[in-house]
Scaffold this motif. Sequence first.
Motif, PDB file in Angstrom:
ATOM      1  N   GLU A 159       0.812  -1.216   0.000  1.00 21.21           N
ATOM      2  CA  GLU A 159       0.000   0.000   0.000  1.00 21.21           C
ATOM      3  C   GLU A 159       0.845   1.267   0.000  1.00 21.21           C
ATOM      4  O   GLU A 159       0.388   2.336  -0.409  1.00 21.21           O
ATOM      5  CB  GLU A 159      -0.932   0.012   1.221  1.00 21.21           C
ATOM      6  N   SER A 160       2.092   1.161   0.455  1.00 21.74           N
ATOM      7  CA  SER A 160       2.943   2.351   0.612  1.00 21.74           C
ATOM      8  C   SER A 160       3.476   2.897  -0.705  1.00 21.74           C
ATOM      9  O   SER A 160       3.921   4.051  -0.765  1.00 21.74           O
ATOM     10  CB  SER A 160       4.120   2.024   1.542  1.00 21.74           C
ATOM     11  N   LYS A 161       3.472   2.071  -1.763  1.00 18.67           N
ATOM     12  CA  LYS A 161       3.903   2.531  -3.093  1.00 18.67           C
ATOM     13  C   LYS A 161       5.313   3.143  -3.062  1.00 18.67           C
ATOM     14  O   LYS A 161       5.508   4.333  -3.311  1.00 18.67           O
ATOM     15  CB  LYS A 161       2.912   3.553  -3.651  1.00 18.67           C
ATOM     16  N   PHE A 162       6.277   2.324  -2.768  1.00 18.44           N
ATOM     17  CA  PHE A 162       7.663   2.802  -2.711  1.00 18.44           C
ATOM     18  C   PHE A 162       8.212   3.042  -4.117  1.00 18.44           C
ATOM     19  O   PHE A 162       7.787   2.421  -5.089  1.00 18.44           O
ATOM     20  CB  PHE A 162       8.538   1.780  -1.986  1.00 18.44           C
ATOM     21  N   ASP A 163       9.197   3.952  -4.186  1.00 19.91           N
ATOM     22  CA  ASP A 163       9.829   4.277  -5.464  1.00 19.91           C
ATOM     23  C   ASP A 163      11.099   3.473  -5.700  1.00 19.91           C
ATOM     24  O   ASP A 163      11.500   3.261  -6.842  1.00 19.91           O
ATOM     25  CB  ASP A 163      10.164   5.769  -5.521  1.00 19.91           C
ATOM     26  N   VAL A 164      11.752   3.054  -4.623  1.00 20.57           N
ATOM     27  CA  VAL A 164      13.002   2.304  -4.752  1.00 20.57           C
ATOM     28  C   VAL A 164      13.253   1.547  -3.459  1.00 20.57           C
ATOM     29  O   VAL A 164      12.769   1.935  -2.393  1.00 20.57           O
ATOM     30  CB  VAL A 164      14.189   3.258  -5.064  1.00 20.57           C
ATOM     31  N   LEU A 165      13.996   0.452  -3.593  1.00 15.75           N
ATOM     32  CA  LEU A 165      14.425  -0.305  -2.423  1.00 15.75           C
ATOM     33  C   LEU A 165      15.951  -0.333  -2.409  1.00 15.75           C
ATOM     34  O   LEU A 165      16.590  -0.554  -3.441  1.00 15.75           O
ATOM     35  CB  LEU A 165      13.884  -1.736  -2.461  1.00 15.75           C
ATOM     36  N   ILE A 166      16.538  -0.069  -1.244  1.00 13.28           N
ATOM     37  CA  ILE A 166      17.989  -0.151  -1.073  1.00 13.28           C
ATOM     38  C   ILE A 166      18.283  -1.366  -0.204  1.00 13.28           C
ATOM     39  O   ILE A 166      17.689  -1.536   0.860  1.00 13.28           O
ATOM     40  CB  ILE A 166      18.563   1.118  -0.421  1.00 13.28           C
ATOM     41  N   SER A 167      19.207  -2.197  -0.679  1.00 13.08           N
ATOM     42  CA  SER A 167      19.487  -3.449   0.028  1.00 13.08           C
ATOM     43  C   SER A 167      20.977  -3.708   0.091  1.00 13.08           C
ATOM     44  O   SER A 167      21.729  -3.317  -0.816  1.00 13.08           O
ATOM     45  CB  SER A 167      18.791  -4.609  -0.697  1.00 13.08           C
ATOM     46  N   ASP A 168      21.406  -4.366   1.162  1.00 15.34           N
ATOM     47  CA  ASP A 168      22.792  -4.825   1.266  1.00 15.34           C
ATOM     48  C   ASP A 168      22.850  -6.238   0.704  1.00 15.34           C
ATOM     49  O   ASP A 168      22.188  -7.146   1.210  1.00 15.34           O
ATOM     50  CB  ASP A 168      23.246  -4.822   2.726  1.00 15.34           C
ATOM     51  N   ALA A 169      23.641  -6.435  -0.361  1.00 18.23           N
ATOM     52  CA  ALA A 169      23.678  -7.722  -1.055  1.00 18.23           C
ATOM     53  C   ALA A 169      24.215  -8.850  -0.191  1.00 18.23           C
ATOM     54  O   ALA A 169      23.976 -10.026  -0.473  1.00 18.23           O
ATOM     55  CB  ALA A 169      24.528  -7.607  -2.319  1.00 18.23           C
ATOM     56  N   VAL A 170      24.948  -8.523   0.882  1.00 16.59           N
ATOM     57  CA  VAL A 170      25.490  -9.564   1.758  1.00 16.59           C
ATOM     58  C   VAL A 170      24.379 -10.258   2.534  1.00 16.59           C
ATOM     59  O   VAL A 170      24.535 -11.409   2.958  1.00 16.59           O
ATOM     60  CB  VAL A 170      26.548  -8.964   2.711  1.00 16.59           C
TER      61      VAL A 170
END
Length: 529
Positions: A143-154
């Motif tokens: 429901e929040s409709k995010f524009d991007v996700l940032i993630s640590d690949a580890v």
Amino acid sequence: MSLKQVSVLLLLLQLSCCFRSGSCGKVLVWPMEYSHWMNLNVILDELVRRGHEVIVLRNSASIFLDPSKHTGIKFETFPIDATKEDMEMFYMQFVNMWTNALQDSYWEYLPALQKIFSEYSDSCEGLCKAAVLNKKLMEKLQESKFDVLISDAVGPCGELLAELLKIPFVYSLRFTHGYTMEKYSGGLSLPPSYVPIILSDLSGQMTFMERVKNMLFMLYFDLWFQIFNEKRWDQFCSEVLGRPVTFYELVAKADMWLIRSYWDLEFPRPTLPNVHFVGGLHCKPAKPLPKDMEDFVQSSGEEGVVVFSLGSMVSNMTEERANVIASALAQLPQKVLWRFDGKKPETLGPNTQVYKWIPQNDLLGHPKTRAFVTHGGTNGIYEAIHHGVPMVGLPLFAEQHDNIAHMTAKGAAVRLNWKTMSSADLLNALRAVIHDPSYKENVLTLSRIHHDQPLKPLDRAVFWIEHVMRHKGAKHLRVAAHDLTWYQYHSLDVIGFLLACVAITTYLVIKICLSVYQKLVKTEKKKSD
């Protein structure tokens, strides 16, 4: 106009610019703990400062992600069957296992690494399941409709969340084990002939036997990940998405890779348009020290001070190691500020002050600092490079051995073995980096490289995150290698086709020549008859 009114006006101007440019957005974050979070937190604070809404997914047992300490960042907490104490115990055991494994031979070290990574992967999978299988949480995120996700690949899971939420995602990382994910899902070329595989403890200049070792490490990590990790994540991701999918498929969809290193620390290697190096983004000018600490530093006179810290994950050590270190430090003419949380060593000298915490960046930026004794964590290494301080490295685990190996190869550090070093070893190493001018000159060269960039690392990181947000991804920077099979990527099908063409052509030419020859021979026979 009061200071409060000025602050409000500046905020409104900032937000109005943000809205006009259409760059304000909602950012979801899948973080990691300890130094990974400290580094990522700098990026998130800057995104908040620029007007973006940042929501960090936090498990209920998180160690460093404390909502009470962050005013701008929002946290979404999901429950797990563990306590903060359980998590701290797990990480400490993880560190101890790795530190002990590094003292073994390579034939013992690699199986030990396999056990370490297996337990770590189990932990990551458990956290991921707790998040993606939480229906209430996932509905709220949808429901929040995010524009991007940032993630640590580890810590795998961000790529699965991005697929579920149908949003672009950005990786922030130092490395994955053996560069496996970067190679198999990023289309990144890492020739083992001159690119040292992470965790191999090698530099960019390798002898023949070191290249053999580098190749074996690459093959080991690739094989291990494919056999033990890839299949389990393929199955898990397929079950969650309700369709067959591979883990690498999801990882390959990353729109941007922000690597937390730069050419001051790394050796040159091939890169892609969606891979950017942002090492040292957390570095900043030194601030004034607390008065009691400043007084102690100033009391050192012309000799200056030595800063000693083994990072946030090593708060204490055995009495034997502590006394070895204290004895060496006591023989220095310099004053020493030592981050240490344990029983006071019997050999501690009057020139050494111990602290449970020190303002490391501010101390390294102090004009009286002569040397830095470090475990080789990336954050500390970059602060030393930023301020131009030579190092003595006592690497313990993870990429610390590689970092110190790189600094040693570049002439900016002396390396010691944490388990076997004597007081004399540490004393001689410190005397070398303090009195041999080459160490200072070399680290200042690295510092000039670090500062000589068209954009500051933090600005570069934030620019590319906002770039992904503005364009709803960065598919225009995605290389075609993602859509090729392994044999297509290496042009084996093309080589096979060309070889087949050459073989067929050669065969036909020979057949024609033989046919013509036979006809000529028959003609000659008829004439002779």
